[in-house]
Design a protein around this motif. Structure first.
Motif, PDB file in Angstrom:
ATOM      1  N   PHE A  76       0.884  -1.268  -0.132  1.00  0.00           N
ATOM      2  CA  PHE A  76      -0.008   0.030   0.000  1.00  0.00           C
ATOM      3  C   PHE A  76       1.001   1.232   0.107  1.00  0.00           C
ATOM      4  O   PHE A  76       1.965   1.413   0.431  1.00  0.00           O
ATOM      5  N   THR A  77       0.330   2.231  -0.400  1.00  0.00           N
ATOM      6  CA  THR A  77       0.806   3.589  -0.617  1.00  0.00           C
ATOM      7  C   THR A  77       0.509   4.038   1.060  1.00  0.00           C
ATOM      8  O   THR A  77      -0.395   3.686   1.518  1.00  0.00           O
ATOM      9  N   ILE A  78       1.133   5.271   1.399  1.00  0.00           N
ATOM     10  CA  ILE A  78       0.736   5.943   2.637  1.00  0.00           C
ATOM     11  C   ILE A  78      -0.658   6.162   2.544  1.00  0.00           C
ATOM     12  O   ILE A  78      -1.385   5.949   3.577  1.00  0.00           O
ATOM     13  N   GLY A  79      -1.004   6.820   1.568  1.00  0.00           N
ATOM     14  CA  GLY A  79      -2.847   7.352   1.420  1.00  0.00           C
ATOM     15  C   GLY A  79      -3.614   5.994   1.526  1.00  0.00           C
ATOM     16  O   GLY A  79      -4.719   6.111   2.099  1.00  0.00           O
ATOM     17  N   GLY A  80      -3.074   5.246   0.753  1.00  0.00           N
ATOM     18  CA  GLY A  80      -4.092   3.835   0.880  1.00  0.00           C
ATOM     19  C   GLY A  80      -4.023   3.037   1.842  1.00  0.00           C
ATOM     20  O   GLY A  80      -5.160   2.726   2.501  1.00  0.00           O
ATOM     21  N   ALA A  81      -2.901   3.114   2.777  1.00  0.00           N
ATOM     22  CA  ALA A  81      -3.085   2.490   4.140  1.00  0.00           C
ATOM     23  C   ALA A  81      -3.748   3.330   5.104  1.00  0.00           C
ATOM     24  O   ALA A  81      -4.367   2.689   5.801  1.00  0.00           O
ATOM     25  N   ARG A  82      -3.573   4.851   4.722  1.00  0.00           N
ATOM     26  CA  ARG A  82      -4.697   5.670   5.695  1.00  0.00           C
ATOM     27  C   ARG A  82      -6.043   5.251   5.430  1.00  0.00           C
ATOM     28  O   ARG A  82      -6.899   5.364   6.543  1.00  0.00           O
ATOM     29  N   GLN A  83      -6.390   5.137   4.190  1.00  0.00           N
ATOM     30  CA  GLN A  83      -7.804   4.902   3.668  1.00  0.00           C
ATOM     31  C   GLN A  83      -8.153   3.473   4.377  1.00  0.00           C
ATOM     32  O   GLN A  83      -9.221   3.309   4.977  1.00  0.00           O
ATOM     33  N   ARG A  84      -7.102   2.532   4.384  1.00  0.00           N
ATOM     34  CA  ARG A  84      -7.578   1.129   4.617  1.00  0.00           C
ATOM     35  C   ARG A  84      -7.712   1.318   6.303  1.00  0.00           C
ATOM     36  O   ARG A  84      -8.758   0.494   6.840  1.00  0.00           O
ATOM     37  N   LEU A  85      -6.841   1.887   6.767  1.00  0.00           N
ATOM     38  CA  LEU A  85      -7.032   1.938   8.473  1.00  0.00           C
ATOM     39  C   LEU A  85      -8.258   2.790   8.686  1.00  0.00           C
ATOM     40  O   LEU A  85      -8.845   2.291   9.885  1.00  0.00           O
ATOM     41  N   ALA A  86      -8.730   3.824   8.075  1.00  0.00           N
ATOM     42  CA  ALA A  86      -9.914   4.425   8.537  1.00  0.00           C
ATOM     43  C   ALA A  86     -11.197   3.933   8.162  1.00  0.00           C
ATOM     44  O   ALA A  86     -12.022   3.865   8.951  1.00  0.00           O
ATOM     45  N   GLY A  87     -11.171   3.094   7.021  1.00  0.00           N
ATOM     46  CA  GLY A  87     -12.090   2.014   6.960  1.00  0.00           C
ATOM     47  C   GLY A  87     -12.552   0.966   7.999  1.00  0.00           C
ATOM     48  O   GLY A  87     -13.513   0.474   8.451  1.00  0.00           O
ATOM     49  N   GLU A  88     -11.259   0.382   8.567  1.00  0.00           N
ATOM     50  CA  GLU A  88     -11.271  -0.567   9.350  1.00  0.00           C
ATOM     51  C   GLU A  88     -11.792  -0.135  10.791  1.00  0.00           C
ATOM     52  O   GLU A  88     -12.561  -0.765  11.495  1.00  0.00           O
ATOM     53  N   ASP A  89     -11.434   1.110  11.289  1.00  0.00           N
ATOM     54  CA  ASP A  89     -11.867   1.910  12.133  1.00  0.00           C
ATOM     55  C   ASP A  89     -13.412   2.134  12.240  1.00  0.00           C
ATOM     56  O   ASP A  89     -13.900   1.773  13.349  1.00  0.00           O
ATOM     57  N   ALA A  90     -13.871   2.546  11.237  1.00  0.00           N
ATOM     58  CA  ALA A  90     -15.100   2.505  11.168  1.00  0.00           C
ATOM     59  C   ALA A  90     -16.016   1.187  11.255  1.00  0.00           C
ATOM     60  O   ALA A  90     -16.838   1.229  12.056  1.00  0.00           O
ATOM     61  N   LYS A  91     -15.648   0.130  10.749  1.00  0.00           N
ATOM     62  CA  LYS A  91     -16.019  -1.002  10.876  1.00  0.00           C
ATOM     63  C   LYS A  91     -15.907  -1.493  11.935  1.00  0.00           C
ATOM     64  O   LYS A  91     -17.077  -2.087  12.616  1.00  0.00           O
ATOM     65  N   GLY A  92     -14.887  -1.464  12.847  1.00  0.00           N
ATOM     66  CA  GLY A  92     -14.566  -1.922  14.092  1.00  0.00           C
ATOM     67  C   GLY A  92     -15.678  -0.985  15.111  1.00  0.00           C
ATOM     68  O   GLY A  92     -16.237  -1.713  16.137  1.00  0.00           O
ATOM     69  N   GLU A  93     -15.883   0.262  14.718  1.00  0.00           N
ATOM     70  CA  GLU A  93     -16.625   1.099  15.621  1.00  0.00           C
ATOM     71  C   GLU A  93     -18.184   0.296  15.423  1.00  0.00           C
ATOM     72  O   GLU A  93     -18.989   0.490  16.557  1.00  0.00           O
ATOM     73  N   GLU A  94     -18.382   0.218  14.267  1.00  0.00           N
ATOM     74  CA  GLU A  94     -19.871  -0.604  13.926  1.00  0.00           C
ATOM     75  C   GLU A  94     -20.139  -1.767  14.348  1.00  0.00           C
ATOM     76  O   GLU A  94     -21.093  -2.020  15.286  1.00  0.00           O
ATOM     77  N   THR A  95     -19.032  -2.432  14.508  1.00  0.00           N
ATOM     78  CA  THR A  95     -19.103  -3.950  15.184  1.00  0.00           C
ATOM     79  C   THR A  95     -19.285  -3.797  16.789  1.00  0.00           C
ATOM     80  O   THR A  95     -20.205  -4.309  17.150  1.00  0.00           O
ATOM     81  N   ASN A  96     -18.525  -3.112  17.238  1.00  0.00           N
ATOM     82  CA  ASN A  96     -18.616  -2.816  18.565  1.00  0.00           C
ATOM     83  C   ASN A  96     -20.074  -2.293  19.043  1.00  0.00           C
ATOM     84  O   ASN A  96     -20.768  -2.816  20.309  1.00  0.00           O
ATOM     85  N   PHE A  97     -20.760  -1.327  18.281  1.00  0.00           N
ATOM     86  CA  PHE A  97     -21.940  -0.891  18.555  1.00  0.00           C
ATOM     87  C   PHE A  97     -22.907  -1.807  18.203  1.00  0.00           C
ATOM     88  O   PHE A  97     -23.878  -1.981  19.303  1.00  0.00           O
ATOM     89  N   LYS A  98     -22.974  -2.745  17.409  1.00  0.00           N
ATOM     90  CA  LYS A  98     -23.847  -3.793  17.159  1.00  0.00           C
ATOM     91  C   LYS A  98     -23.705  -4.947  18.429  1.00  0.00           C
ATOM     92  O   LYS A  98     -24.767  -5.343  18.777  1.00  0.00           O
ATOM     93  N   GLN A  99     -22.690  -5.024  18.858  1.00  0.00           N
ATOM     94  CA  GLN A  99     -22.418  -6.057  20.020  1.00  0.00           C
ATOM     95  C   GLN A  99     -22.977  -5.439  21.134  1.00  0.00           C
ATOM     96  O   GLN A  99     -23.804  -6.288  21.843  1.00  0.00           O
ATOM     97  N   LEU A 100     -22.917  -3.961  21.260  1.00  0.00           N
ATOM     98  CA  LEU A 100     -23.478  -3.525  22.474  1.00  0.00           C
ATOM     99  C   LEU A 100     -24.900  -3.501  22.519  1.00  0.00           C
ATOM    100  O   LEU A 100     -25.563  -3.956  23.587  1.00  0.00           O
ATOM    101  N   ILE A 101     -25.701  -3.413  21.436  1.00  0.00           N
ATOM    102  CA  ILE A 101     -27.003  -3.480  21.257  1.00  0.00           C
ATOM    103  C   ILE A 101     -27.498  -4.974  21.392  1.00  0.00           C
ATOM    104  O   ILE A 101     -28.383  -4.905  22.064  1.00  0.00           O
TER     105      ILE A 101
END
Length: 117
Positions: A76-101
């Motif tokens: 990955f490039t720096i920009g691509g890695a940044r986007q990938r990590l941002a996407g994973e953070d959003a998915k992780g937050e969504e998953t945690n939210f669903k688990q909490l519900i």
């Protein structure tokens, strides 16, 4: 220094609370100046700074290893890695939210059963 394709040969992370930049450099197979650069490029990396020294926590070391893998192993490039990590953070937050519900619903159902009895 370790070769880029040998991420699985990195040393085990000790059970410490804080790590210096030198320790993180050895644990992740990346030079200190690269770590300082990545801090500027990735908002997820925010080591504690006291008296002009950086102290990394375990989650920072894990994030650095993930960044290293994205850049060195997966190409990955720096920009691509940044986007990938941002996407994973959003998915992780969504998953945690669903688990909490789900957990809250389960607990409410248990309370309802107690009230019915």
């Amino acid at each position: 220094m370790l070769e880029a394709s040998h991420n699985n040969e990195l040393p085990v992370i000790p059970g410490k609370r804080y790590f210096t930049i030198g320790e993180v450099s050895e644990l992740c197979g990346v030079k200190p100046h690269v770590l300082r650069y990545w801090e500027q490029e990735f908002s997820q990396l925010q080591p504690v700074k006291r008296r002009n020294r950086r102290y990394y926590q375990r989650q920072d070391v894990l994030m650095i290893r993930q960044i290293r893998s994205l850049l060195y192993d997966q190409g990955f490039t720096i920009g691509g890695a940044r986007q990938r990590l941002a996407g994973e953070d959003a998915k992780g937050e969504e998953t945690n939210f669903k688990q909490l519900i789900r957990q809250t619903i389960s607990e409410l159902e248990e309370v309802l059963e107690v009230l019915k009895a």
